[in-house]
Scaffold this active site. Structure first.
Site, PDB file in Angstrom:
ATOM      1  CG  ASP A  38      -9.330  31.069  77.362  1.00 21.86           C
ATOM      2  OD1 ASP A  38      -9.323  32.145  77.797  1.00 21.86           O
ATOM      3  OD2 ASP A  38      -8.198  30.354  77.302  1.00 21.86           O
ATOM      4  CB  THR A  39      -8.495  34.172  73.792  1.00 21.32           C
ATOM      5  OG1 THR A  39      -8.240  33.399  72.571  1.00 21.32           O
ATOM      6  CG2 THR A  39      -7.394  33.856  74.525  1.00 21.32           C
ATOM      7  CE  LYS A  61      -8.477  25.267  67.231  1.00 24.61           C
ATOM      8  NZ  LYS A  61      -9.133  25.471  68.578  1.00 24.61           N
ATOM      9  CG  ASP A 114     -11.528  22.580  67.971  1.00 26.32           C
ATOM     10  OD1 ASP A 114     -12.124  21.614  68.417  1.00 26.32           O
ATOM     11  OD2 ASP A 114     -10.888  23.182  68.891  1.00 26.32           O
TER      12      ASP A 114
HETATM   13  C1  R5P Z   1     -10.263  23.778  72.749  1.00 27.31           C
HETATM   14  O1  R5P Z   1      -9.621  22.892  72.519  1.00 27.31           O
HETATM   15  C2  R5P Z   1     -11.034  24.232  73.302  1.00 27.31           C
HETATM   16  O2  R5P Z   1     -12.236  23.160  72.978  1.00 27.31           O
HETATM   17  C3  R5P Z   1     -11.670  25.494  72.730  1.00 27.31           C
HETATM   18  O3  R5P Z   1     -11.630  25.469  71.402  1.00 27.31           O
HETATM   19  C4  R5P Z   1     -10.784  26.515  73.176  1.00 27.31           C
HETATM   20  O4  R5P Z   1     -10.496  26.440  74.731  1.00 27.31           O
HETATM   21  C5  R5P Z   1     -11.134  27.953  72.856  1.00 27.31           C
HETATM   22  O5  R5P Z   1     -10.241  28.938  73.356  1.00 27.31           O
HETATM   23  P1  R5P Z   1      -9.980  30.357  72.611  1.00 27.31           P
HETATM   24  O6  R5P Z   1     -11.453  30.844  72.823  1.00 27.31           O
HETATM   25  O7  R5P Z   1      -8.868  30.861  72.987  1.00 27.31           O
HETATM   26  O8  R5P Z   1      -9.770  30.080  71.182  1.00 27.31           O
END
Ligand code: R5P
Length: 318
Positions: A228-229, A197, A174
Site C-alpha cells: 500500500d504505502t 513489525k 510481518d
Molecule cells: C497488512 O496487514 C498487510 O498484509 C500489508 O502488510 C499492508 O497492507 C501493507 O501496507 P503498507 O504498504 O502501507 O505498509
C-alpha cells in the site's frame, strides 16, 4: 462458448482497470460489451448499456482502487443496471477488494466496512463474486452469495522458480503475512524467516523490529498480500540490508501504491519488485525494477469455468 444454464457470456469493465479487463476478454477470445460509465458535473455516476443483457451471464470487472469510493459506486451502479436489464446471472469481479483491513471490530466503536461492502454488492444485484487474494480469507464469509477467491500465488511462485535464485529465503513482511509466506517458501522449497513489525495505532508509519530466522548472506523475497504505502515492504528491506542479506526482492499480489509508496520503493534496496496487475499501475509509478505479472489469463480461465458450470477448485489441485 455456451453455458448449460445461462445465456451468453457478457463481460463489462467499469473504469478502474480497463487494461486488465481487456486482457481477460482477449484470453476468452471475446470483446468487452459496451457501456457508457460517466460522472455528471455533480459527481453523480451514470451508466448506460449499449445493448441488452437479458438472460446473459454477466461479469462486471472493477477493482476497488483509487478513487476508491467512485470506483465502488461505479461497480454498484453497474450491478444495478444489468440487474434491471434482466441479466440471467451477475458476477462482480473485483480483482482488488477494498477495505479488506477493516474486517473486524478489534477496538470499541469501529465499523466492519468489509462486511458493509459485501452487503452493498449483494443488494446491488450480484449473484456471485470473483476476487483475488483477500486480505483475510474470512471476508468470503461476509457474503451470503458464492465467492471464488483466486490466488496469484502460483503465478508469482512460477516467476521466481524461473529465476533459479540460489541461497534463497522467503521473508514474511510481518507476522500477519507469515502463513501465506510459509506456503510460498514451501512451494519454492526454501526456508522462511519472519519480520516482527509493530504498527503505530493511528498512522501509516511502521517499524520493523526483529527478524526470526536465518537471512545473512542469502537472497531474500519479502512476501506480502499488498503493497500500500510500502511502509511495510521498505522498512523490511532496509532492516534486512542491515542484517547482511544479498539481493532483496519484493513480492505481492496487489500494487496499491498509495503515496509515498513510489518514493519509498525508489529509495529502498530492492533488486526487483514483483507484483500483479490486479491494480492498474500508472506510468509514473512504474519504476525500472518493477515487474508486473498479468492475472488476465488466470481470471479469464476462472470466468470460463464459472460460465460453463465447471469446477474452479480443480484448477488449483496438484
Ligand atoms: C497488512 O496487514 C498487510 O498484509 C500489508 O502488510 C499492508 O497492507 C501493507 O501496507 P503498507 O504498504 O502501507 O505498509
Amino acid at each position: 462458448m455456451d453455458s448449460p444454464m445461462y445465456g451468453e457470456l457478457a463481460l463489462f469493465s467499469a473504469t478502474a482497470n480497463r487494461p486488465l479487463a481487456e486482457e481477460i476478454a482477449a484470453s476468452l477470445r471475446t470483446e468487452l460489451r459496451g457501456a457508457d460509465v460517466f460522472q455528471f458535473a455533480n459527481e453523480n455516476i451514470f451508466v448506460r448499456l449499449h445493448g441488452s443483457v437479458r438472460s446473459d451471464d454477466v461479469f462486471i470487472i472493477q477493482s476497488m482502487t483509487v478513487p476508491v469510493h467512485k470506483n465502488i459506486m461505479e461497480l454498484l451502479i453497474m450491478l444495478d443496471t444489468v440487474r434491471r436489464d434482466s441479466a440471467g446471472r451477475i458476477t462482480a469481479v473485483t480483482p482488488y477488494f477494498a477495505y479488506g483491513r477493516t474486517d473486524k471490530k478489534d477496538q470499541p466503536r469501529v465499523p466492519i466496512t468489509a462486511r458493509l461492502l459485501a452487503d452493498m454488492i449483494t443488494v446491488a444485484g450480484a449473484d456471485r463474486v470473483l476476487t483475488m487474494d483477500l486480505h483475510a480469507g474470512q471476508i468470503q464469509g461476509f457474503f451470503t452469495i458464492p465467492v471464488d477467491e483466486i490466488s496469484a500465488f502460483s503465478l508469482l511462485c512460477d516467476y521466481f522458480v524461473g529465476k533459479r535464485l540460489e541461497d534463497l529465503v522467503v521473508v514474511a513482511a510481518d507476522i500477519g503475512a507469515a502463513k501465506k509466506s510459509r506456503n510460498f517458501a514451501e512451494a519454492l522449497d526454501v526456508p522462511l524467516a519472519i519480520i516482527e513489525k509493530r504498527r503505530t495505532v493511528d498512522g501509516d508509519k511502521t517499524t520493523a523490529l526483529n527478524v526470526i530466522g536465518e537471512v545473512r548472506d542469502c537472497n531474500v523475497i519479502i512476501f506480502d498480500d499488498e503493497i500500500d504505502t510500502a511502509g511495510t515492504m521498505t522498512s523490511a528491506a532496509h532492516f534486512l540490508k542491515e542484517w547482511g542479506v544479498r539481493d532483496i526482492y519484493a513480492c505481492a499480489t496487489h500494487a496499491v501504491f498509495s503515496p509515498p509508496a513510489t518514493r519509498r520503493l525508489k529509495e529502498a534496496p530492492f533488486k526487483e519488485i514483483v507484483v500483479t496487475d490486479t491494480v492498474d499501475i500508472p506510468g509514473v509509478k512504474r519504476l525500472p525494477n518493477l515487474t508486473i505479472l498479468s492475472v488476465g489469463q488466470l481470471l479469464g480461465e476462472v470466468i470460463r469455468r464459472i460460465h460453463l458450470g465447471m469446477s474452479v477448485g480443480e484448477m488449483f489441485d496438484e
